[in-house]
Design an enzyme around this catalytic site. Structure first.
Site, PDB file in Angstrom:
ATOM      1  N   CYS A 190      45.125  42.845  38.124  1.00  0.00           N
ATOM      2  CA  CYS A 190      45.328  41.548  37.465  1.00  0.00           C
ATOM      3  C   CYS A 190      44.179  41.247  36.504  1.00  0.00           C
ATOM      4  CB  CYS A 190      45.406  40.459  38.540  1.00  0.00           C
ATOM      5  SG  CYS A 190      45.587  38.793  37.898  1.00  0.00           S
TER       6      CYS A 190
ATOM      7  N   SER B  72      42.538  38.616  36.283  1.00  0.00           N
ATOM      8  CA  SER B  72      41.444  37.876  36.936  1.00  0.00           C
ATOM      9  C   SER B  72      40.366  38.819  37.464  1.00  0.00           C
ATOM     10  CB  SER B  72      41.984  37.024  38.087  1.00  0.00           C
ATOM     11  OG  SER B  72      42.894  36.089  37.588  1.00  0.00           O
TER      12      SER B  72
ATOM     13  N   HIS C 200      38.262  39.631  34.526  1.00  0.00           N
ATOM     14  CA  HIS C 200      37.326  38.569  34.135  1.00  0.00           C
ATOM     15  C   HIS C 200      36.006  38.670  34.902  1.00  0.00           C
ATOM     16  CE1 HIS C 200      39.717  36.340  31.330  1.00  0.00           C
ATOM     17  NE2 HIS C 200      40.687  36.106  32.192  1.00  0.00           N
TER      18      HIS C 200
ATOM     19  N   HIS D 141      42.991  40.641  44.557  1.00  0.00           N
ATOM     20  CA  HIS D 141      43.402  39.373  45.168  1.00  0.00           C
ATOM     21  C   HIS D 141      44.919  39.228  45.205  1.00  0.00           C
ATOM     22  CE1 HIS D 141      43.380  38.935  40.873  1.00  0.00           C
ATOM     23  NE2 HIS D 141      44.311  38.022  41.032  1.00  0.00           N
TER      24      HIS D 141
ATOM     25  N   CYS E 120      50.117  36.692  43.397  1.00  0.00           N
ATOM     26  CA  CYS E 120      49.398  36.112  42.244  1.00  0.00           C
ATOM     27  C   CYS E 120      50.344  35.854  41.086  1.00  0.00           C
ATOM     28  CB  CYS E 120      48.216  36.984  41.805  1.00  0.00           C
ATOM     29  SG  CYS E 120      47.363  36.315  40.360  1.00  0.00           S
TER      30      CYS E 120
HETATM   31 ZN   LIG Z   1      45.702  37.532  39.724  1.00  0.00          ZN
END
Ligand SMILES: [Zn+2]
Ligand SMILES: [Zn+2]
Length: 365
Positions: A38, A40, A43, A59, A165
């Site tokens: 993902c 995220s 990041h 996650h 997610c």
């Molecule tokens: Zn995610």
């Protein structure tokens, strides 16, 4: 236990052998079966979200409960579960009102350690953090039991993983947060993992006009497959103007920004019709500001709202999303364009950044 660890920003993840403690009170140990790659995670890898390292990332995942710590009765060994990346104390003002993503009852310890403030994994005796207290790029995860949700066992683990997610965030933004009515018009800016789920959430809600916008034509093709009725390549002209042309000059009823940036947030606000709503879904850099036009908001009675994690209540909505997939009302199979072995994880990030996949998933043996 092997896990993919970020030891320094702007370096690849390293698959390392970690020492893992058994679950303490209120915790579970889960054998991970599938984990999505993902934005995220990226990041954190690129330093957009500065967090303390080393950290096990990941996650968006699903697995099988293998061990309960003392006092855990919500799940049992053998249960199939989806990880939730938000805590859920069950008794704060937000948990009590059903806004569980806003839970403030678990703020005593950093969100990369267990609730007692200690780590469950170590490298050469030194503590290693877990992203969102889960860190699912790992063969096994010990985490708070409230962060796993039992689901039906006939759902494939790859499908279960992405519910945790991108599907929750995208479909939830439409049906839980914005409550898009049947027959209405929708704009989706950004057609990555979350944006495509906004598109299919809009189809599920019965939106009549679903305009998908991205910079890449292959993403726009995906968007059509998930229910977009019109597509716009944002590099070929003014998005807001083109949206107005498709909507009798008015704009859409609901516009979603799945990117999270100044330009796309402003496009979303400008592209909604008077009385419409712009919904901010993608998570911007913490420093981002966007200058809205207040008179447009007043005269047009426009609404701007933000939604985090699709405003879902994981214990209720993950099983619902699982049912919707089994009943073929949403399509999770087509979202999963690639699977990887665990040791191919860095390739998974490379292909995601290239925009080559809808969603890539690591499948554990
Ligand atoms: Zn995610
Ligand atoms: Zn709470």
């Amino acid at each position: 236990m092997r896990a993919a660890v970020l030891t320094e920003i702007n370096t690849p993840l390293q698959i390392l052998d970690l020492e893992q403690e058994p679950p303490r009170a209120g915790e579970v140990r889960v054998k991970v079966q599938a984990a999505g790659v993902c934005m995220s995670d990226w990041h954190i890898m690129n330093g957009d979200w500065p967090l303390p390292l080393p950290m096990v990332l990941g996650h968006e995942a699903a697995g099988i409960v293998v061990e309960n710590g003392p006092g855990v009765d919500m799940v049992r060994p053998g249960d199939h579960v989806i990880f939730s990346f938000r805590p859920h104390c069950g008794h704060c003002r937000y948990c009590s009102s059903g806004q569980t993503v806003l839970c403030i009852g678990r703020n005593d310890s950093p969100r990369w350690l267990m609730h007692d403030g200690t780590a469950r994994v170590r490298l050469n005796g030194e503590p290693v953090n877990q992203m969102a207290r889960i860190g699912t790029f790992a063969e096994e995860v010990v985490c708070p039991a409230e962060q796993v949700v039992k689901i039906r066992p006939d759902l494939p683990f790859t499908h279960a993983a992405i519910i945790g997610c991108s599907v929750a965030t995208g479909v939830g933004a439409v049906i839980r947060h914005a409550r898009v009515p049947a027959g209405s018009s929708v704009l989706v800016i950004g057609c990555g993992g979350v944006g495509l789920n906004i598109v299919q959430g809009a189809r599920l809600a019965g939106a009549s006009l679903i305009i998908a916008c991205d910079l890449r034509d292959n993403k726009l093709e995906y968007a059509r497959a998930f229910g977009a009725t019109h597509t716009l390549n944002a590099s070929s002209g003014n998005v807001v103007k083109q949206v107005r042309e498709l909507t009798d000059g008015l704009g859409v009823d609901t516009a979603f920004d799945a990117i999270g940036g100044e330009a796309t947030a402003l496009q979303a606000v400008d592209a909604v019709a008077p009385g419409g709503r712009a919904v901010l879904v993608g998570i911007p850099a913490f420093s981002t500001r966007a200058p809205i036009n207040p008179s447009q908001m007043v005269y047009g009675e426009k609404i701007i709202s933000g939604t985090y994690y699709g405003s879902v209540r994981p214990n209720i909505d993950f099983p619902i999303l699982a049912d919707l997939d089994i009943e073929k009302k949403i399509d999770l199979d087509s979202l999963i364009s690639r699977t990887y072995r665990f040791d191919e994880i860095n390739e998974g990030f490379r292909l995601m950044l290239d925009g080559a996949v809808a969603r890539g998933i690591i499948v554990f043996d």
